[in-house]
Design a protein around this motif. Structure first.
Motif, PDB file in Angstrom:
ATOM      1  N   UNK A   1      -0.691 -35.263  79.711  1.00 17.56           N
ATOM      2  CA  UNK A   1      -0.850 -35.137  78.375  1.00 17.56           C
ATOM      3  C   UNK A   1      -2.344 -35.860  77.807  1.00 17.56           C
ATOM      4  N   UNK A   2      -2.854 -35.240  77.109  1.00 21.07           N
ATOM      5  CA  UNK A   2      -4.231 -35.579  76.625  1.00 21.07           C
ATOM      6  C   UNK A   2      -4.120 -35.851  75.450  1.00 21.07           C
ATOM      7  N   UNK A   3      -4.694 -36.927  74.790  1.00 23.82           N
ATOM      8  CA  UNK A   3      -4.910 -37.645  73.628  1.00 23.82           C
ATOM      9  C   UNK A   3      -5.703 -38.705  73.489  1.00 23.82           C
ATOM     10  N   UNK A   4      -6.038 -39.428  72.329  1.00 24.71           N
ATOM     11  CA  UNK A   4      -6.824 -40.526  72.410  1.00 24.71           C
ATOM     12  C   UNK A   4      -6.207 -41.742  73.418  1.00 24.71           C
ATOM     13  N   UNK A   5      -7.310 -42.257  74.067  1.00 19.55           N
ATOM     14  CA  UNK A   5      -6.596 -43.312  75.106  1.00 19.55           C
ATOM     15  C   UNK A   5      -5.838 -44.469  74.422  1.00 19.55           C
ATOM     16  N   UNK A   6      -6.019 -44.685  73.356  1.00 16.48           N
ATOM     17  CA  UNK A   6      -5.425 -45.720  72.770  1.00 16.48           C
ATOM     18  C   UNK A   6      -3.760 -45.298  72.295  1.00 16.48           C
ATOM     19  N   UNK A   7      -3.553 -43.945  72.225  1.00 14.34           N
ATOM     20  CA  UNK A   7      -2.310 -43.393  72.071  1.00 14.34           C
ATOM     21  C   UNK A   7      -1.626 -43.174  73.417  1.00 14.34           C
ATOM     22  N   UNK A   8      -2.268 -43.149  74.289  1.00 12.36           N
ATOM     23  CA  UNK A   8      -1.670 -42.803  75.732  1.00 12.36           C
ATOM     24  C   UNK A   8      -1.022 -43.964  76.369  1.00 12.36           C
TER      25      UNK A   8
ATOM     26  N   UNK B   1     -16.065 -27.078  82.723  1.00 12.31           N
ATOM     27  CA  UNK B   1     -15.745 -27.689  83.934  1.00 12.31           C
ATOM     28  C   UNK B   1     -14.851 -26.521  84.750  1.00 12.31           C
ATOM     29  N   UNK B   2     -14.810 -25.417  83.995  1.00 12.48           N
ATOM     30  CA  UNK B   2     -14.232 -24.219  84.673  1.00 12.48           C
ATOM     31  C   UNK B   2     -12.805 -24.721  85.304  1.00 12.48           C
ATOM     32  N   UNK B   3     -11.787 -25.394  84.487  1.00 16.98           N
ATOM     33  CA  UNK B   3     -10.715 -25.736  85.048  1.00 16.98           C
ATOM     34  C   UNK B   3      -9.623 -24.742  85.005  1.00 16.98           C
ATOM     35  N   UNK B   4      -9.745 -23.749  84.091  1.00 20.97           N
ATOM     36  CA  UNK B   4      -8.454 -22.562  84.039  1.00 20.97           C
ATOM     37  C   UNK B   4      -7.039 -23.221  83.531  1.00 20.97           C
ATOM     38  N   UNK B   5      -7.241 -24.426  82.925  1.00 23.03           N
ATOM     39  CA  UNK B   5      -5.850 -25.009  82.417  1.00 23.03           C
ATOM     40  C   UNK B   5      -5.118 -24.292  81.535  1.00 23.03           C
ATOM     41  N   UNK B   6      -3.899 -24.711  81.469  1.00 22.47           N
ATOM     42  CA  UNK B   6      -2.913 -23.875  80.579  1.00 22.47           C
ATOM     43  C   UNK B   6      -2.518 -25.144  79.544  1.00 22.47           C
ATOM     44  N   UNK B   7      -3.088 -25.225  78.428  1.00 21.86           N
ATOM     45  CA  UNK B   7      -2.720 -26.122  77.076  1.00 21.86           C
ATOM     46  C   UNK B   7      -1.315 -25.660  76.689  1.00 21.86           C
ATOM     47  N   UNK B   8      -0.427 -26.759  76.469  1.00 24.64           N
ATOM     48  CA  UNK B   8       0.749 -26.202  75.629  1.00 24.64           C
ATOM     49  C   UNK B   8       0.788 -27.398  74.504  1.00 24.64           C
ATOM     50  N   UNK B   9       0.723 -26.723  73.335  1.00 21.48           N
ATOM     51  CA  UNK B   9       0.465 -27.341  72.012  1.00 21.48           C
ATOM     52  C   UNK B   9       1.741 -27.585  71.581  1.00 21.48           C
TER      53      UNK B   9
ATOM     54  N   UNK C   1      -0.841 -30.965  74.695  1.00 21.47           N
ATOM     55  CA  UNK C   1      -1.722 -31.296  73.329  1.00 21.47           C
ATOM     56  C   UNK C   1      -0.787 -31.318  72.156  1.00 21.47           C
ATOM     57  N   UNK C   2      -1.303 -32.003  71.078  1.00 24.24           N
ATOM     58  CA  UNK C   2      -0.853 -32.105  69.719  1.00 24.24           C
ATOM     59  C   UNK C   2      -1.698 -31.223  68.789  1.00 24.24           C
TER      60      UNK C   2
END
Length: 341
Positions: A196-203, A169-177, A152-153
């Motif tokens: 990588x999660x961001x605005x779809x346009x940027x992806x 959604x109980x993902x227990x994920x690990x974000x890296x910023x 993430x940014x």
């Protein structure tokens, strides 16, 4: 009511307010005209939205919007300088007067609109947050990111959106910023992140930067609303109106069939809507502090909204992003402009 010295309190308050206002308050248009160019804050480099080419010329959807604004003011779309901004520094730059308008894939939220001394003018691009993943992971949906590491940014709405989505959604994920998108996409490419999660346009744009773009895919899931658009400082309604109506002019042009190529011949149209938009009839530019042919200048310089979308991010671009919600209202989209009348 007067104080003992005979001074009216209201007049004192007014005088104090006028002294306390920064130099650009209520005068952005005049400052831009005096300077001789528009200063536009853009992203540091997102293909399709704002990025310099091999000759240093900035191109993209957000860039073309700023060129349109420059054209309305000067009759010359090239009288604009583009200042690259990270997500962290963009609002401070606008608040301080370093830039006149921020056109940088910035999401309109309540807190940003009410607590930063800034005003969002209009939604130029309806977006939503999505996910970019390597196909070999086998992930087909966002809810399959259980225990995954996601890039993430920092300083973006994407951080909170993903945190909310993961908790719900109980993902227990690990974000890296990361500080910027290049670092984040590099981490995805090196395998440090599962997605990588961001605005779809940027992806769609960032996918092209990877060594093997075809090995990656943008998931169909959208987990948020991301209304993107240009931002200006508060307390300058005249400048807010100018920026807002530049976008509306480009939308109205598309709806009326006015393009960059036929704008000049459209001046002889008998359609009253066309004639008002192009300044043949009426003095609608006057209220914006502009010439009556302000919209004609913008359309002639960059084209209508559909042309800008298609060339930069749509079918005429490497991104080929479906127009979706950014279609005109009459085509099932959300882009809708008030009439010039």
């Amino acid at each position: 009511m007067k104080w003992s010295n005979g001074v009216v309190p209201g007049l004192v308050a007014l005088a104090i307010a006028s002294v306390a206002q920064p130099a650009w308050a209520q005068a952005t248009l005049e400052i831009v005209k005096k300077r001789g160019e528009l200063r536009c804050g853009v992203n540091t480099g997102v293909a399709g939205f704002s990025a310099p080419d091999d000759k240093g010329r900035w191109t993209g959807f957000d860039v073309d919007f700023c060129r349109a604004v420059a054209a309305t003011v000067f009759g010359d779309a090239n009288r604009v300088s583009f200042i690259p901004m990270t997500a962290k520094e963009r609002f401070t730059a606008l608040q301080s007067g370093e830039i006149d308008v921020l056109s940088r894939q910035t999401t309109w939220t309540m807190s940003r609109d009410t607590s930063l001394g800034l005003s969002f003018s209009v939604v130029t691009y309806f977006d939503g947050q999505g996910f970019l993943v390597k196909k070999s992971t086998g992930v087909k949906a966002a809810k399959e990111f259980k225990g995954a590491t996601v890039c993430l940014i920092t300083g973006t709405t994407n951080e909170l959106n993903f945190a909310d989505f993961a908790r719900t959604n109980k993902l227990d994920s690990k974000p890296v910023v990361f500080e910027n998108v290049d670092q984040a996409i590099g981490a995805l490419g090196s395998g440090r992140c599962d997605g990588f999660s961001s605005d779809a346009s940027q992806l769609f744009s960032q996918r092209l930067k990877l060594a093997a773009p075809d090995d990656y895919m943008v998931l169909p899931d959208i987990i948020s609303k991301e209304p993107l658009g240009p931002v200006v400082r508060q307390n300058d309604v005249a400048w807010l109106n100018l920026v807002k109506w530049t976008h509306y002019a480009l939308l109205n042009a598309e709806e009326l069939g006015i393009t960059k190529a036929n704008a000049a011949t459209s001046l002889t149209s008998s359609n009253p809507d066309v004639r008002r938009l192009l300044g043949v009839e009426g003095e609608f530019g006057k209220a914006l502090g502009l010439d009556k042919d302000w919209a004609f200048k913008a359309i002639s310089a960059v084209g209508n909204y559909g042309e800008i979308y298609g060339a930069n991010v749509g079918t005429g671009s490497p991104l080929k992003i479906d127009r979706g919600l950014n279609r005109l209202w009459k085509d099932g989209g959300l882009q809708y402009a008030p009439p010039v009348r």
